[in-house]
Design a protein around this motif. Sequence first.
Motif, short mmCIF file in Angstrom:
data_model
loop_
_atom_site.label_atom_id
_atom_site.label_comp_id
_atom_site.label_asym_id
_atom_site.label_seq_id
_atom_site.Cartn_x
_atom_site.Cartn_y
_atom_site.Cartn_z
N ALA A 65 0.83 -1.20 0.00
CA ALA A 65 0.00 0.00 0.00
C ALA A 65 0.87 1.26 0.00
CB ALA A 65 -0.92 -0.01 1.22
N THR A 66 1.95 1.22 0.76
CA THR A 66 2.87 2.35 0.80
C THR A 66 3.57 2.53 -0.54
OG1 THR A 66 3.21 1.99 3.17
CG2 THR A 66 4.85 3.33 2.02
N GLN A 67 3.94 1.42 -1.12
CA GLN A 67 4.63 1.41 -2.40
C GLN A 67 3.78 2.04 -3.52
OE1 GLN A 67 6.70 -2.39 -2.85
NE2 GLN A 67 6.03 -2.42 -4.98
N LEU A 68 2.48 1.84 -3.44
CA LEU A 68 1.58 2.30 -4.50
C LEU A 68 0.77 3.53 -4.08
CD1 LEU A 68 0.17 -1.14 -5.72
CD2 LEU A 68 1.82 0.31 -6.91
N LYS A 69 1.23 4.26 -3.07
CA LYS A 69 0.41 5.33 -2.51
C LYS A 69 0.11 6.45 -3.51
CE LYS A 69 4.41 7.67 -0.41
NZ LYS A 69 5.00 8.11 0.87
N CYS A 120 4.80 -17.76 -4.52
CA CYS A 120 3.35 -17.89 -4.39
C CYS A 120 2.61 -16.57 -4.55
CB CYS A 120 3.01 -18.54 -3.05
SG CYS A 120 3.58 -20.25 -2.91
N GLY A 121 3.36 -15.49 -4.73
CA GLY A 121 2.73 -14.22 -5.08
C GLY A 121 2.12 -13.45 -3.94
N PHE A 122 2.54 -13.71 -2.69
CA PHE A 122 1.98 -12.89 -1.61
C PHE A 122 3.05 -12.16 -0.80
CE2 PHE A 122 2.06 -17.25 0.21
CZ PHE A 122 2.75 -17.06 1.40
N ASP A 123 4.23 -11.89 -1.44
CA ASP A 123 5.15 -10.93 -0.86
C ASP A 123 4.66 -9.53 -1.24
OD1 ASP A 123 5.72 -10.99 -3.57
OD2 ASP A 123 7.89 -10.99 -3.31
N ALA A 124 5.37 -8.49 -0.82
CA ALA A 124 4.92 -7.13 -1.09
C ALA A 124 4.78 -6.88 -2.59
CB ALA A 124 5.89 -6.12 -0.47
N GLU A 125 5.73 -7.37 -3.35
CA GLU A 125 5.68 -7.18 -4.80
C GLU A 125 4.47 -7.89 -5.40
OE1 GLU A 125 8.35 -8.19 -8.81
OE2 GLU A 125 9.17 -8.54 -6.81
N GLY A 126 4.20 -9.11 -4.95
CA GLY A 126 3.07 -9.87 -5.47
C GLY A 126 1.74 -9.23 -5.12
N ILE A 127 1.63 -8.71 -3.90
CA ILE A 127 0.39 -8.04 -3.51
C ILE A 127 0.20 -6.77 -4.32
CG2 ILE A 127 -0.80 -6.89 -1.61
CD1 ILE A 127 0.70 -8.81 0.30
N ALA A 128 1.28 -5.99 -4.50
CA ALA A 128 1.20 -4.76 -5.29
C ALA A 128 0.80 -5.07 -6.73
CB ALA A 128 2.53 -4.02 -5.25
N ALA A 129 1.34 -6.14 -7.28
CA ALA A 129 0.99 -6.52 -8.65
C ALA A 129 -0.48 -6.90 -8.75
CB ALA A 129 1.87 -7.69 -9.10
N GLU A 162 -3.35 -5.14 -11.01
CA GLU A 162 -4.18 -5.94 -11.92
C GLU A 162 -5.66 -5.67 -11.69
OE1 GLU A 162 -5.37 -10.63 -12.54
OE2 GLU A 162 -3.46 -10.15 -11.58
N MET A 163 -6.08 -5.64 -10.43
CA MET A 163 -7.50 -5.46 -10.12
C MET A 163 -7.98 -4.04 -10.43
SD MET A 163 -8.05 -7.73 -6.67
CE MET A 163 -9.84 -7.69 -6.79
N LEU A 164 -7.08 -3.06 -10.24
CA LEU A 164 -7.45 -1.67 -10.50
C LEU A 164 -7.06 -1.23 -11.91
CD1 LEU A 164 -6.49 0.07 -7.11
CD2 LEU A 164 -8.75 -0.69 -7.88
N GLU A 165 -6.45 -2.16 -12.66
CA GLU A 165 -6.00 -1.87 -14.03
C GLU A 165 -5.09 -0.66 -14.05
OE1 GLU A 165 -9.55 -1.54 -16.39
OE2 GLU A 165 -9.96 -3.69 -16.31
N LEU A 166 -4.07 -0.73 -13.17
CA LEU A 166 -3.11 0.36 -13.02
C LEU A 166 -1.79 0.03 -13.69
CD1 LEU A 166 -3.49 1.26 -9.23
CD2 LEU A 166 -4.33 2.59 -11.16
N VAL A 167 -1.11 1.07 -14.16
CA VAL A 167 0.30 0.98 -14.54
C VAL A 167 1.03 1.87 -13.55
CG1 VAL A 167 2.04 1.42 -16.28
CG2 VAL A 167 -0.24 0.62 -16.97
N PRO A 168 1.88 1.30 -12.68
CA PRO A 168 2.52 2.11 -11.63
C PRO A 168 3.32 3.26 -12.23
CG PRO A 168 2.87 -0.22 -11.23
CD PRO A 168 2.29 -0.10 -12.60
N THR A 169 3.35 4.39 -11.52
CA THR A 169 4.19 5.51 -11.94
C THR A 169 5.65 5.14 -11.78
OG1 THR A 169 4.19 6.45 -9.73
CG2 THR A 169 2.44 7.16 -11.21
N SER A 170 6.52 5.89 -12.46
CA SER A 170 7.95 5.56 -12.44
C SER A 170 8.52 5.61 -11.03
CB SER A 170 8.72 6.52 -13.35
OG SER A 170 8.53 7.87 -12.92
N GLN A 171 7.95 6.48 -10.18
CA GLN A 171 8.46 6.58 -8.81
C GLN A 171 8.04 5.40 -7.95
OE1 GLN A 171 6.75 8.88 -10.40
NE2 GLN A 171 7.80 10.88 -10.33
N ASN A 172 7.07 4.66 -8.42
CA ASN A 172 6.54 3.57 -7.61
C ASN A 172 6.58 2.23 -8.35
OD1 ASN A 172 5.34 4.91 -5.08
ND2 ASN A 172 4.63 6.20 -6.75
N GLN A 173 7.63 2.05 -9.14
CA GLN A 173 7.77 0.78 -9.82
C GLN A 173 7.88 -0.34 -8.78
OE1 GLN A 173 7.66 -0.04 -13.00
NE2 GLN A 173 7.26 2.06 -13.65
#
Length: 643
Positions: free
Chosen positions: A531-535, A617-626, A630-641
């Motif tokens: 959540a912090t990563q994608l704020k 298994c996709g439930f580390d921070a990166e997997g959750i952010a991904a 996917e659910m919000l159909e977002l492309v992360p900004t460059s600052q929050n890759q």
Amino acid sequence: MLIEPGKLLKTINSPEDLKKFDNKQLHQVRDELRQFIIDNVSVYGGHFGASLGVVELTTALHYVFDTPKDQLIWDVGHQAYGHKILTGRREQFHTNRLYGGLSGFPKRKESEYDTFGVGHSSTSISAALGMAVANNQFKDDRHHIAVIGDGAMTGGMAFEGMNHAGDLQDSNLLIILNDNNMSIDPNVGALNDYLTNITTSKTYNKVKDEVWDLLGKISKFGPNAQELASKIENSTKAFFMRHSNLFESFNLRYFGPVDGHDLDHLVTVLKDLKDIKGPKLLHVMTTKGKGYAPAEKDQTKWHAPGTFDKVTGEIRKKIITDPQPPKFQDVFGHTLVELAKENEKIMGITPAMPSGCSLNIMMREIPDRAFDVGIAEQHAVTFSAGLATQGAVPFCNIYSTFMQRAYDQVIHDVCIQNLHVIFCLDRAGFAGADGPTHHGAYDLAFMRCIPNITVMAPMDEQELRNMMYTAQLKKNAMPFSIRYPRGQGSMPNWRTPMEEIQIGQGRTVKEGNDIAILSVGPVGNYALAAATQLKKDADIAVYDMRFVKPLDEAMLHEVFSKFDKVITVEDGCLMGGFGSAVYEFMVDHQYHAKIKRLGIPDAIVEHGTQQELHKECGFDAEGIAATVCEMLELVPTSQNQLI
């Protein structure tokens, strides 16, 4: 980095190569094998003392028997490093317990020489007996050898196997009791005392020596009387007092005890035993850590020491200057002592894991209220139930994976009777390098379906303390399950005052409007990090549910009234776990949201570090952010890759 083996060991790619050597060369192989284990474990880590203790036995078994035709089962798998090295896995041994590498335990799909997968304990006799009966039916003349050690004989299943074996006198079964007086911690109980009596009795040894001399003098037995006595290698105590020998009482022919580090004698005895039909037991005395002085001196510390300097014996530790979070197990151990000093009814119980779960802290400070019951999870649970009927408040600490062996007792002896037993399940989620036999993947699912029990998991150390405090309160006299993972938490300053938690109440960690992440346990820290990563891209709400049973229904009503996209995160199996409970709530209350459940899939996940397996298994921070993207159909900004 490959470790160069000794000149004879490097020529062994299968036990057939071992059989080509003469007696002198066999001794050299033994020495090279022991050194190879020391060299590798010192660099790469792993279990240590148990395999060093059976180097002679391992060498002798593969020298005498025709493996893999003859079925060899190691119980527990901690003993099997030498076995792996002699059976074609020497060049891969540096990958032992590493992600994508060799398993730390025997594994059927890894090698034909691993005839039965072992990771828990006390299973070898039953498995070997099953093999023996099957092959007897199929007229297949094979030997079946169960090497049971590291405390595994204290497990009740071993006695069940012996009881059955003694009734099947045509089964070609050899049980080898590797008696090193140790599990991970020293063995406990009456069986340990009995075995010690057999091997140290002055009367027994005096009688044995006198009978040996007598056999050499009595002419009617012939000049080979002593040779005959040596061939059958039977305990003098058992010879004169057959029905006083525990193993003979199971109708198993008992031989020994013999020195497990006398390679020549082991080879002779094993060759002789090949000619003796029916179920039999060879009692072998070994020293855990044999051949490496520090490991012999402190066997618990050197069970699995990590990497170390093989010359000085110094165990390598990371140099860290900043305060570090404690291990969850140590938070449990210290908190239990704090609570027990305030509540005299509290008792601690563990099945053979006092150092692994940190109950040893209570054993040192309040020894009369802390119990190691041996490798006996079923007994640990029902013993705890018995304590609870008399007003005690038992904290029964069992690794999540080992709790599987006591599931009937949890249901029948604790939950049906609604007794105040508090289960603290260590090593919940992925256990790391120990792999699938030790992963604590299923407890959320198998606990939440039982009536009367409260199931919870702390996000951090403070929450663990609060949960333990809450569970022991007199007004909460019911079964509890508190689960936490192996390794460190997230709070360097964790000794904070304990507070009561309202049963079934979660907490809001972060407010948000776009999507909700519901987590249980320490993986909530991954959710918060995502959540912090994608704020800058999404306004994410994070909820630490804390309870899987009962669920915080007020919080769930709030979530499903506000959000149409929800992610659940757990370090447990997806089948029937926390995410399933949330989904059931949504359906039962006729909400309509898109839910994505993250957790351990319906598959056997192999070994690796916890972080590697969380990522897989996709439930580390990166997997959750991904998943959020996917659910919000977002492309992360460059600052929050994504990291």
